[in-house]
Design a protein around this motif. Structure first.
Motif, PDB file in Angstrom:
ATOM      1  N   GLY A  43       0.773  -1.233   0.000  1.00  0.00           N
ATOM      2  CA  GLY A  43       0.000   0.000   0.000  1.00  0.00           C
ATOM      3  C   GLY A  43       0.805   1.283   0.000  1.00  0.00           C
ATOM      4  N   GLN A  44       2.126   1.188   0.017  1.00  0.00           N
ATOM      5  CA  GLN A  44       2.984   2.374   0.049  1.00  0.00           C
ATOM      6  C   GLN A  44       3.797   2.476  -1.237  1.00  0.00           C
ATOM      7  OE1 GLN A  44       3.001   4.574   2.729  1.00  0.00           O
ATOM      8  NE2 GLN A  44       1.305   3.299   3.431  1.00  0.00           N
ATOM      9  N   LYS A  45       3.993   3.689  -1.712  1.00  0.00           N
ATOM     10  CA  LYS A  45       4.847   3.921  -2.869  1.00  0.00           C
ATOM     11  C   LYS A  45       6.294   3.714  -2.436  1.00  0.00           C
ATOM     12  CE  LYS A  45       6.093   7.583  -6.107  1.00  0.00           C
ATOM     13  NZ  LYS A  45       5.929   7.052  -7.405  1.00  0.00           N
ATOM     14  N   PRO A  46       7.070   2.897  -3.158  1.00  0.00           N
ATOM     15  CA  PRO A  46       8.472   2.693  -2.786  1.00  0.00           C
ATOM     16  C   PRO A  46       9.246   4.014  -2.840  1.00  0.00           C
ATOM     17  CG  PRO A  46       7.795   1.099  -4.447  1.00  0.00           C
ATOM     18  CD  PRO A  46       6.696   2.107  -4.321  1.00  0.00           C
ATOM     19  N   GLN A  47      10.077   4.234  -1.844  1.00  0.00           N
ATOM     20  CA  GLN A  47      10.915   5.423  -1.776  1.00  0.00           C
ATOM     21  C   GLN A  47      12.344   5.024  -2.127  1.00  0.00           C
ATOM     22  OE1 GLN A  47       9.494   8.479  -1.189  1.00  0.00           O
ATOM     23  NE2 GLN A  47       7.605   7.268  -1.230  1.00  0.00           N
ATOM     24  N   LEU A  48      12.820   5.460  -3.285  1.00  0.00           N
ATOM     25  CA  LEU A  48      14.177   5.114  -3.705  1.00  0.00           C
ATOM     26  C   LEU A  48      15.189   6.034  -3.054  1.00  0.00           C
ATOM     27  CD1 LEU A  48      13.690   4.378  -7.503  1.00  0.00           C
ATOM     28  CD2 LEU A  48      13.830   2.775  -5.613  1.00  0.00           C
ATOM     29  N   GLN A  49      16.246   5.420  -2.541  1.00  0.00           N
ATOM     30  CA  GLN A  49      17.336   6.172  -1.941  1.00  0.00           C
ATOM     31  C   GLN A  49      18.563   6.032  -2.831  1.00  0.00           C
ATOM     32  OE1 GLN A  49      17.771   4.950   2.139  1.00  0.00           O
ATOM     33  NE2 GLN A  49      15.628   5.297   2.589  1.00  0.00           N
ATOM     34  N   ALA A  50      19.620   6.748  -2.504  1.00  0.00           N
ATOM     35  CA  ALA A  50      20.847   6.701  -3.289  1.00  0.00           C
ATOM     36  C   ALA A  50      21.335   5.259  -3.429  1.00  0.00           C
ATOM     37  CB  ALA A  50      21.920   7.553  -2.623  1.00  0.00           C
ATOM     38  N   GLY A  51      21.732   4.903  -4.627  1.00  0.00           N
ATOM     39  CA  GLY A  51      22.237   3.559  -4.872  1.00  0.00           C
ATOM     40  C   GLY A  51      21.146   2.540  -5.165  1.00  0.00           C
ATOM     41  N   SER A  52      19.892   2.953  -5.160  1.00  0.00           N
ATOM     42  CA  SER A  52      18.765   2.048  -5.413  1.00  0.00           C
ATOM     43  C   SER A  52      18.235   2.243  -6.828  1.00  0.00           C
ATOM     44  CB  SER A  52      17.633   2.314  -4.429  1.00  0.00           C
ATOM     45  OG  SER A  52      18.071   2.101  -3.109  1.00  0.00           O
ATOM     46  N   THR A  53      17.575   1.216  -7.330  1.00  0.00           N
ATOM     47  CA  THR A  53      16.946   1.304  -8.642  1.00  0.00           C
ATOM     48  C   THR A  53      15.486   0.885  -8.517  1.00  0.00           C
ATOM     49  OG1 THR A  53      17.519  -0.967  -9.219  1.00  0.00           O
ATOM     50  CG2 THR A  53      19.102   0.731  -9.838  1.00  0.00           C
ATOM     51  N   ALA A  54      14.707   1.201  -9.538  1.00  0.00           N
ATOM     52  CA  ALA A  54      13.306   0.780  -9.566  1.00  0.00           C
ATOM     53  C   ALA A  54      13.254  -0.748  -9.539  1.00  0.00           C
ATOM     54  CB  ALA A  54      12.622   1.310 -10.813  1.00  0.00           C
ATOM     55  N   THR A  55      12.309  -1.283  -8.795  1.00  0.00           N
ATOM     56  CA  THR A  55      12.138  -2.729  -8.686  1.00  0.00           C
ATOM     57  C   THR A  55      11.241  -3.204  -9.814  1.00  0.00           C
ATOM     58  OG1 THR A  55      12.493  -2.691  -6.316  1.00  0.00           O
ATOM     59  CG2 THR A  55      11.251  -4.559  -7.186  1.00  0.00           C
ATOM     60  N   ASP A  56      11.647  -4.308 -10.457  1.00  0.00           N
ATOM     61  CA  ASP A  56      10.842  -4.841 -11.542  1.00  0.00           C
ATOM     62  C   ASP A  56      10.712  -6.351 -11.431  1.00  0.00           C
ATOM     63  OD1 ASP A  56      13.238  -5.905 -12.531  1.00  0.00           O
ATOM     64  OD2 ASP A  56      13.390  -4.495 -14.169  1.00  0.00           O
ATOM     65  N   LEU A  57       9.809  -6.901 -12.245  1.00  0.00           N
ATOM     66  CA  LEU A  57       9.510  -8.327 -12.259  1.00  0.00           C
ATOM     67  C   LEU A  57       9.171  -8.731 -13.681  1.00  0.00           C
ATOM     68  CD1 LEU A  57       8.644 -11.061 -10.842  1.00  0.00           C
ATOM     69  CD2 LEU A  57       6.368 -10.024 -10.635  1.00  0.00           C
TER      70      LEU A  57
END
Length: 144
Positions: A43-57
């Protein structure tokens, strides 16, 4: 002749109402071999931090494998679809071991996948549900 024409029009109307952007469950033809981008985690929008990328499947139609990139790492495993139903399950997902600022979100994401029991697709969004919550645990959007 008029009865045939009326039947034909009814069939065209029914078929014309089915589109890829608003597909009823199940829709494995749109589910598989499509890159899905995570837009909600419990239920929460992912919060990307430094060094992170969008999560995919991505679910492979050939291998029965699931794979993608979580916030910090590549991951993969297996999935199972029950033909003719909305049932979808995942094995435990293995991943690489890099760390980043989103490690807690990544860990939670990888914990949620094996608990998924069903899916729906609406308006190019994939909703994954577990057996205990009425709301989706994971929501993805189809990548262009």
């Amino acid at each position: 002749m008029p009865l045939r024409y009326a039947s034909f029009l009814a069939a065209v109307a029914l078929l014309g109402g089915c589109t890829k952007h608003d597909e009823p469950v199940p829709a494995p033809v749109y589910l598989l071999d499509q890159r899905w981008i995570l837009t909600e985690l419990e239920g929460q929008k992912p919060q990307l931090q430094a060094g992170s990328t969008a999560t995919d499947l991505t679910l492979s139609s050939v291998e029965g494998s699931s794979r993608g990139r979580a916030f910090c790492n590549q991951y993969g495993g297996r999935y199972t679809l029950a033909s003719g139903t909305a049932a979808l399950t995942f094995s435990a997902q293995g991943s690489t071991y890099a760390t980043c600022g989103n490690q807690q979100q990544e860990t939670r994401y990888l914990q949620l996948l094996p608990g998924i029991t069903r899916y729906t697709i609406r308006n190019r969004q994939l909703y994954l549900y577990d057996a205990t919550h009425p709301e989706p645990q994971l929501v993805f959007e189809a990548a262009e």
